[in-house]
Design a protein around this motif. Structure first.
Motif, PDB file in Angstrom:
ATOM      1  N   LYS A 209      -4.563  10.415  -4.002  1.00 11.51           N
ATOM      2  CA  LYS A 209      -4.102   9.451  -3.001  1.00 11.51           C
ATOM      3  C   LYS A 209      -2.693   9.794  -2.527  1.00 11.51           C
TER       4      LYS A 209
ATOM      5  N   THR B 292      -0.230  11.865   6.721  1.00  9.38           N
ATOM      6  CA  THR B 292       0.898  11.336   7.496  1.00  9.38           C
ATOM      7  C   THR B 292       1.511  12.439   8.347  1.00  9.38           C
TER       8      THR B 292
ATOM      9  N   SER C 252       0.848  -1.194   0.000  1.00  6.74           N
ATOM     10  CA  SER C 252       0.000   0.000   0.000  1.00  6.74           C
ATOM     11  C   SER C 252       0.878   1.237   0.000  1.00  6.74           C
ATOM     12  N   LEU C 253       0.366   2.342  -0.539  1.00  4.87           N
ATOM     13  CA  LEU C 253       1.120   3.586  -0.563  1.00  4.87           C
ATOM     14  C   LEU C 253       1.392   4.116   0.847  1.00  4.87           C
ATOM     15  N   PRO C 254       0.394   4.149   1.742  1.00  7.84           N
ATOM     16  CA  PRO C 254       0.698   4.599   3.108  1.00  7.84           C
ATOM     17  C   PRO C 254       1.762   3.750   3.775  1.00  7.84           C
TER      18      PRO C 254
ATOM     19  N   THR D  98      -1.978  11.098   1.236  1.00  7.88           N
ATOM     20  CA  THR D  98      -1.147  10.209   2.040  1.00  7.88           C
ATOM     21  C   THR D  98      -0.065  10.992   2.766  1.00  7.88           C
ATOM     22  N   TYR D  99       0.613  11.867   2.040  1.00 11.88           N
ATOM     23  CA  TYR D  99       1.675  12.661   2.669  1.00 11.88           C
ATOM     24  C   TYR D  99       1.107  13.693   3.639  1.00 11.88           C
TER      25      TYR D  99
END
Length: 511
Positions: free
Chosen positions: A368, A376, A262-264, A372-373
């Motif tokens: 996305k 986070t 996953s990207l996260p 995500t960044y």
């Protein structure tokens, strides 16, 4: 940097008047909490605690740390990071010496700090403020802070030879800086002379502007230590290969974790060590600051002048502890904001290395990646602020007048509003002017300056209004203002949305 260090020189006249000297002396010299924040002073007589000693005590340490942080980032980015990016190997393909790049960086750093010291000293001198118009004292102040910047640059250069990557070198140097800062908090309160064993304390133990106590010994020790670190760095670099370090790189797993699918999970994995290090650091810092609450209780109960000022011991305790909490939590939130900025800035860092293109070759939307960044950074900063406040709460539990969990958490966590605003502001820079996104550090420096000294400087109202922290309720001193909090959060959400629109439409940057 110059503006940060010199701007307070002409704004402290109120502290130099005889009417306020005793009060300022009690608050900044007799108060162990303030000694831990600002550093020690040799002044023993309230009447001698005039503008010069006040400026020297409150500005020397924070200016030295500011110079140190800039030097660490500059040196590691120009040496170890260039090796990681393959730039150093390209340079060495030409007929240049193995130490040429490092020597060039050292020369640049030395010249930078010499120029900084001269400009800083003469900029303060030019303001011709009574108490700050002695050129030798101004040169001592500027030399002490600039020497610290040079020394920490050399320390960073040393660790750049030890570690196999820039992240390890930078993180270890910052960790050592933080450790020495925590140690000096204890020595300044209990045994100031023990500070001579702490390289960070050399920056202010020369006591600029304290007539009869000024000394260049700290500057001399700092320069000698800088030369020693440089010699060790040269010896280590000449014996190692490019892109190598003396500590072995960690061996990777034979099979990737499922979280990397996953990207996260990928984003968190790439920054895992840095995130863990920051979370541990802010928790420990919270424990350290929490220990000051007990010292403040003793300071208030044993000081008749404070009781007279605040009319009664209970009122004094509430007032001084409350104002201390406001200053403490605002400074902690700025450190956490720096953590959030580092997390979000990773997005542009990956772009510069052309790694985002590989992500977008997959069926992943820009929304996305962007969210995500951003999330986070926000979630990571919320956890960090909570751990810092939790550390304060846990450490002060043993005090006679220990605060409840809610009494600590409410004034501590309200500053998350400001952190989210900083993240939102950075998201706009990342979206519209990504190559200039580093300008967010200028705003963080401004917030630090306002939180650190803004309450004792007679600054124009419009300057104070530029700080987002000016609009955040100062609990527990002020009452909760849900209107201001709601406006800041709504404005932050709007900036994040606008940032996404800009990010979706712009091209990726590279190089």
């Amino acid at each position: 940097m110059l503006a940060f260090a010199a701007s307070g020189a002409g704004k402290m006249e109120v502290a130099s008047s005889p009417a306020t000297a005793a009060t300022m002396y009690t608050m900044f010299v007799k108060n162990p909490a303030m000694l831990g924040l600002f550093g020690a002073t040799p002044i023993k007589n309230p009447s001698a605690y005039t503008l010069g000693p006040i400026f020297g005590q409150t500005m020397t340490l924070i200016t030295a740390i500011t110079f140190a942080i800039i030097s660490i980032i500059y040196v590691v980015n120009r040496t170890r990071k260039e090796e990681d990016d393959g730039i150093a190997e390209l340079f060495r393909s030409f007929s240049i010496g193995k130490l040429s790049n490092t020597t060039a960086v050292v020369i640049e750093l030395v010249l930078l700090h010499i120029v900084m010291a001269l400009l800083l000293a003469f900029s303060i001198q030019a303001q011709n403020v009574d108490g700050l118009n002695n050129l030798s004292s101004n040169l001592l102040f500027a030399s002490s802070t600039s020497a610290q910047g040079l020394m920490w640059g050399m320390v960073a250069l040393f660790f750049a030879q030890i570690f196999p990557d820039a992240g390890g070198a930078k993180g270890t140097t910052f960790g050592l800086l933080g450790l020495l800062y925590v140690i000096r908090m204890g020595t300044d309160v209990g045994a100031p002379q023990a500070g001579w064993f702490n390289p960070l304390s050399w920056g202010y133990l020369g006591f600029p502007y304290a007539t009869g106590h000024e000394s260049w010994l700290g500057v001399g020790l700092t320069l000698i230590f800088s030369i020693l670190m440089l010699a060790l760095a040269y010896m280590l670099e000449i014996k190692r290969d490019v892109n190598a370090g003396y500590l072995p790189e960690g061996r990777g797993r034979a099979h990737a974790k499922r979280t990397l699918l996953s990207l996260p999970g990928l984003v968190l994995s790439l920054q895992k060590k840095m995130i863990i290090g920051w979370l541990l650091a802010v928790f420990v810092l919270g424990l350290v600051y929490g220990s000051m609450f007990g010292q403040m209780d003793q300071f208030i109960s044993g000081n008749e002048l404070v009781k007279q000022i605040f009319i009664g011991n209970a009122t004094a305790t509430d007032a001084i502890t409350g104002n201390f909490m406001v200053t403490l939590f605002s400074i902690l939130s700025i450190l956490v904001s720096a953590f959030a900025v580092i997390l979000l800035s990773r997005m542009t860092a990956e772009e510069r290395k052309n790694r985002q293109e590989q992500l977008y070759a997959l069926p992943i939307s820009r929304l996305k990646v962007y969210l995500t960044y951003v999330l986070t950074a926000i979630i990571g900063s919320v956890v960090a602020q909570f751990l810092a406040v939790l550390g304060i709460y846990v450490e002060q539990l043993g005090n006679k007048n220990a605060l409840s969990f809610a009494d600590v958490m409410k004034p501590g966590m309200i500053w998350i509003v400001g952190i989210v605003f900083v993240v939102a502001l950075l998201s706009l820079l990342v979206a519209f002017i990504p190559r200039a996104s580093g300008a967010i550090w200028v705003y963080l420096g401004f917030l630090l300056f306002m939180s650190y000294l803004g309450h004792i400087l007679d600054l124009p109202q419009w300057i104070e209004k530029l700080s987002i922290y000016d609009y955040i309720p100062k609990l527990p001193v002020d009452k909760m203002d849900w209107g201001s909090v709601s406006v800041i959060l709504i404005l932050s959400v709007l900036m994040i949305v606008i940032g996404f629109v800009g990010y979706r439409r712009r091209d990726l940057i590279g190089g």
